[in-house]
Design an enzyme around this catalytic site. Structure first.
Site, PDB file in Angstrom:
ATOM      1  N   PRO A  58      87.561 203.639 -63.540  1.00 47.96           N
ATOM      2  CG  PRO A  58      87.009 201.356 -63.734  1.00 47.96           C
ATOM      3  CD  PRO A  58      86.961 202.624 -62.958  1.00 47.96           C
ATOM      4  CB  CYS A  59      84.999 206.579 -67.049  1.00 50.23           C
ATOM      5  SG  CYS A  59      85.988 207.644 -68.034  1.00 50.23           S
TER       6      CYS A  59
END
Length: 107
Positions: A58-59
């Site tokens: 989850p950047c």
């Protein structure tokens, strides 16, 4: 030494850290750099661009130290990052800053 070679050893530690960020929380480039032993927070941005699995890593949860979205989100820019943050229960104020940033910032 090329940036790729110099930073490659940090890719897995950064990605592992991203997976530990709880729902409804964000982290900053600076905090991630500090946690992973990276001397320059800008290098975290380069590492995030190596992500090929945005649904697993989850950047989108990584923001600037002032609580604002970075301009270079790889998977659709700020509009897509904002959508993902909202879906995760993270709100932004009218100025584009994360609401309650100091409270929800994950270190």
């Amino acid at each position: 030494m090329k940036k790729e070679t110099k930073l490659s050893k940090y890719i897995n530690p950064v990605f592992r850290f991203l997976k530990t960020i709880p729902s409804g929380r964000v982290a900053t480039y600076k905090n991630i750099a500090k946690r992973c032993g990276i001397s320059n927070a800008r290098n975290v941005g380069w590492i995030l661009k190596q992500n090929t699995e945005p649904n697993r890593i989850p950047c989108y949860k990584v923001v600037c130290s002032n609580g604002r979205l970075a301009k270079g989100y790889k998977f659709g820019g700020q509009i897509e990052q904002k959508k993902r943050l909202l879906a995760d229960g993270i709100e932004l104020n009218k100025n584009g800053r994360i609401k309650d940033f100091e409270t929800i910032c994950y270190n």
